[in-house]
Design an enzyme around this catalytic site. Structure first.
Site, PDB file in Angstrom:
ATOM      1  N   MET A   7     -18.449   4.298  -6.518  1.00  0.00           N
ATOM      2  CA  MET A   7     -19.597   3.431  -6.220  1.00  0.00           C
ATOM      3  C   MET A   7     -19.367   2.686  -4.914  1.00  0.00           C
ATOM      4  SD  MET A   7     -20.969   2.141  -9.874  1.00  0.00           S
ATOM      5  CE  MET A   7     -19.674   0.972 -10.214  1.00  0.00           C
ATOM      6  N   LEU A  30     -14.547   0.871  -1.286  1.00  0.00           N
ATOM      7  CA  LEU A  30     -13.325   1.630  -1.596  1.00  0.00           C
ATOM      8  C   LEU A  30     -12.059   0.797  -1.418  1.00  0.00           C
ATOM      9  CD1 LEU A  30     -14.259   5.020   0.115  1.00  0.00           C
ATOM     10  CD2 LEU A  30     -14.652   4.285  -2.253  1.00  0.00           C
ATOM     11  N   GLY A  73      -7.069   2.250  -5.003  1.00  0.00           N
ATOM     12  CA  GLY A  73      -7.229   3.008  -6.256  1.00  0.00           C
ATOM     13  C   GLY A  73      -8.075   4.257  -6.001  1.00  0.00           C
ATOM     14  N   HIS A  74      -9.203   4.067  -5.317  1.00  0.00           N
ATOM     15  CA  HIS A  74     -10.045   5.223  -4.965  1.00  0.00           C
ATOM     16  C   HIS A  74      -9.258   6.187  -4.067  1.00  0.00           C
ATOM     17  CE1 HIS A  74     -13.211   1.935  -5.367  1.00  0.00           C
ATOM     18  NE2 HIS A  74     -13.620   2.828  -6.259  1.00  0.00           N
ATOM     19  N   GLN A 123     -25.938   1.980 -14.848  1.00  0.00           N
ATOM     20  CA  GLN A 123     -24.721   1.691 -15.622  1.00  0.00           C
ATOM     21  C   GLN A 123     -24.369   0.208 -15.606  1.00  0.00           C
ATOM     22  OE1 GLN A 123     -22.239   4.272 -12.988  1.00  0.00           O
ATOM     23  NE2 GLN A 123     -20.654   2.770 -13.420  1.00  0.00           N
ATOM     24  N   LYS A 163      -7.784   3.622 -15.095  1.00  0.00           N
ATOM     25  CA  LYS A 163      -8.169   2.212 -15.264  1.00  0.00           C
ATOM     26  C   LYS A 163      -9.430   2.150 -16.127  1.00  0.00           C
ATOM     27  CE  LYS A 163     -10.034  -1.672 -12.957  1.00  0.00           C
ATOM     28  NZ  LYS A 163     -11.476  -1.420 -12.924  1.00  0.00           N
ATOM     29  N   SER A 173      -9.667  -3.428  -8.164  1.00  0.00           N
ATOM     30  CA  SER A 173     -11.058  -3.260  -8.576  1.00  0.00           C
ATOM     31  C   SER A 173     -11.931  -3.821  -7.471  1.00  0.00           C
ATOM     32  CB  SER A 173     -11.309  -4.033  -9.878  1.00  0.00           C
ATOM     33  OG  SER A 173     -12.694  -4.225 -10.060  1.00  0.00           O
ATOM     34  N   SER A 174     -13.071  -3.175  -7.258  1.00  0.00           N
ATOM     35  CA  SER A 174     -13.988  -3.667  -6.219  1.00  0.00           C
ATOM     36  C   SER A 174     -14.428  -5.094  -6.535  1.00  0.00           C
ATOM     37  CB  SER A 174     -15.207  -2.753  -6.125  1.00  0.00           C
ATOM     38  OG  SER A 174     -14.795  -1.422  -5.921  1.00  0.00           O
ATOM     39  N   ARG A 175     -14.432  -5.461  -7.824  1.00  0.00           N
ATOM     40  CA  ARG A 175     -14.902  -6.791  -8.216  1.00  0.00           C
ATOM     41  C   ARG A 175     -13.866  -7.895  -7.951  1.00  0.00           C
ATOM     42  NH1 ARG A 175     -16.835  -3.346 -12.300  1.00  0.00           N
ATOM     43  NH2 ARG A 175     -19.103  -3.394 -12.580  1.00  0.00           N
TER      44      ARG A 175
HETATM   45  P1  AMP Z   1     -15.829   2.997  -9.168  1.00  0.00           P
HETATM   46  O1  AMP Z   1     -16.139   3.011  -7.703  1.00  0.00           O
HETATM   47  O2  AMP Z   1     -15.426   1.662  -9.687  1.00  0.00           O
HETATM   48  O3  AMP Z   1     -16.895   3.684  -9.998  1.00  0.00           O
HETATM   49  O4  AMP Z   1     -14.533   3.885  -9.341  1.00  0.00           O
HETATM   50  C1  AMP Z   1     -14.486   5.219  -8.921  1.00  0.00           C
HETATM   51  C2  AMP Z   1     -13.271   5.871  -9.484  1.00  0.00           C
HETATM   52  O5  AMP Z   1     -12.110   5.184  -9.053  1.00  0.00           O
HETATM   53  C3  AMP Z   1     -13.247   5.837 -11.016  1.00  0.00           C
HETATM   54  O6  AMP Z   1     -12.762   7.085 -11.504  1.00  0.00           O
HETATM   55  C4  AMP Z   1     -12.294   4.716 -11.306  1.00  0.00           C
HETATM   56  O7  AMP Z   1     -11.639   4.842 -12.557  1.00  0.00           O
HETATM   57  C5  AMP Z   1     -11.305   4.871 -10.162  1.00  0.00           C
HETATM   58  N1  AMP Z   1     -10.559   3.628  -9.956  1.00  0.00           N
HETATM   59  C6  AMP Z   1     -11.074   2.380  -9.828  1.00  0.00           C
HETATM   60  N2  AMP Z   1     -10.077   1.463  -9.731  1.00  0.00           N
HETATM   61  C7  AMP Z   1      -8.915   2.162  -9.801  1.00  0.00           C
HETATM   62  C8  AMP Z   1      -7.532   1.792  -9.761  1.00  0.00           C
HETATM   63  N3  AMP Z   1      -7.143   0.523  -9.628  1.00  0.00           N
HETATM   64  N4  AMP Z   1      -6.610   2.776  -9.863  1.00  0.00           N
HETATM   65  C9  AMP Z   1      -7.002   4.068 -10.009  1.00  0.00           C
HETATM   66  N5  AMP Z   1      -8.282   4.479 -10.047  1.00  0.00           N
HETATM   67  C10 AMP Z   1      -9.227   3.545  -9.939  1.00  0.00           C
END
Ligand code: AMP
Length: 297
Positions: free
Chosen positions: A48, A51, A54-55, A79, A169, A205-207
């Site tokens: 989403m 970045l 983690g991404h 979502q 995560k 986390s992005s948050r």
């Molecule tokens: P999101 O942009 O939050 O939807 O995350 C996209 C992908 O990145 C999802 O598969 C998440 O599980 C993964 N993701 C988010 N945070 C982490 C993290 N800290 N470590 C590993 N993967 C992550």
């Protein structure tokens, strides 16, 4: 290196892919045409945006495994079960594209809402995993997994990847998508990768950017509580007691616990002995944080 988003975008629109320049594509037809000319297997990382490392860990693994890597950036409204969470979700496409260019991603799929939801904001309920999406996050975020399943299914249909990468995560999400791929996308391999954490243990986390320095310190108690519970269980403290201690530690520090449970790592049903996944969702300064750790006995 290109840093002007319009340049990324125009290359995508024109279907041009100058050497080393990531293509940014906004619609499924152009995506299909671009992918027809690229080698398989195709590795796919849905995101989403906003970045972080983690991404990038998922993208790097996709880059290692596949000659073609597609990353999607789409802030999926269906979502989000709380409007203010969607409104305050960070977004910086220009920065994301620069990062993706540096990671040598081949294609960035950044669709419009019209492209993803052509008939309006409708959730697709044709496939549902049952209990797997009704426990944990499903219990506290009504509609969340309906939105996730809808968008990931639509993205899989558009990208038709050979491998898709998800973060552990979001453990429950990973398990649900794995099951959906098994039912609906034969041949698609879903790969779950470990959580990337900051030095203080907090899962990226992005948050997290919404936390004050003080909130950030409190948030770091979440991974601490979970790892202390894991150590206690490994030292033969009964699971319910270890879970209760972790909850008390968080609540004593002013962290609001939405749930903290020990579940079976496959079914996500509660367990009181044996291997388990400790999962929690908490609020700090109004920011919802989730985390989990696996306990193997
Ligand atoms: P999101 O942009 O939050 O939807 O995350 C996209 C992908 O990145 C999802 O598969 C998440 O599980 C993964 N993701 C988010 N945070 C982490 C993290 N800290 N470590 C590993 N993967 C992550």
């Amino acid at each position: 290196m290109l840093t002007d988003y319009r340049s990324f975008y125009l290359c995508g629109l024109a279907g041009i892919n100058p050497i080393g320049v990531v293509q940014v594509i906004r619609d499924i037809l152009t995506l299909r045409r671009a992918l027809a000319g690229l080698p398989r297997p195709v590795g796919f990382v849905p995101t989403m945006g906003a970045l972080h490392a983690g991404h990038l860990s998922l993208i790097r693994r996709a880059r290692k495994d596949n000659p073609t890597v597609v990353v999607s950036i789409y802030l999926n409204p269906t979502q989000f079960n709380q409007p203010e969470d969607l409104e305050t979700y960070p977004s910086d496409l220009q920065r994301d594209l620069t990062l993706l260019q540096d990671e040598k991603v081949d294609v960035v799929f950044a669709p419009s809402h019209e492209e993803m939801y052509p008939a309006g904001f409708q959730v697709d309920r044709r496939w549902w995993p049952g209990r797997l999406a009704e426990v944990l996050e499903g219990r506290f975020r009504p509609g969340h997994f309906e939105g996730v399943i809808t968008i990931v299914r639509r993205l899989f249909e558009a990208v038709r990847p050979d491998r898709a990468y998800f973060g552990q995560k979001d453990y429950q999400q990973w398990r649900i998508i794995e099951r959906m791929a098994g039912d609906l996308f034969p041949g698609l391999q879903v790969i779950g990768l470990p959580t990337v954490r900051d030095d203080d243990g907090l899962a990226l986390s992005s948050r997290n950017v919404r936390l004050s320095p003080q909130g950030r310190r409190r948030a770091a108690l979440l991974p601490k509580a979970l790892s202390q519970a894991r150590e206690a269980i490994e030292a033969d403290v009964p699971i319910p007691q270890a879970v209760q201690q972790a909850r008390q530690m968080l609540e004593a520090a002013g962290v609001q616990v939405e749930y903290l449970e020990a579940v079976d790592p496959l079914t996500l049903e509660p367990v009181v002995e044996g291997n388990c996944l400790l999962c929690a969702a908490v609020y700090v300064e109004g920011v919802r944080l989730i985390d989990n750790v696996l306990v193997e006995k």
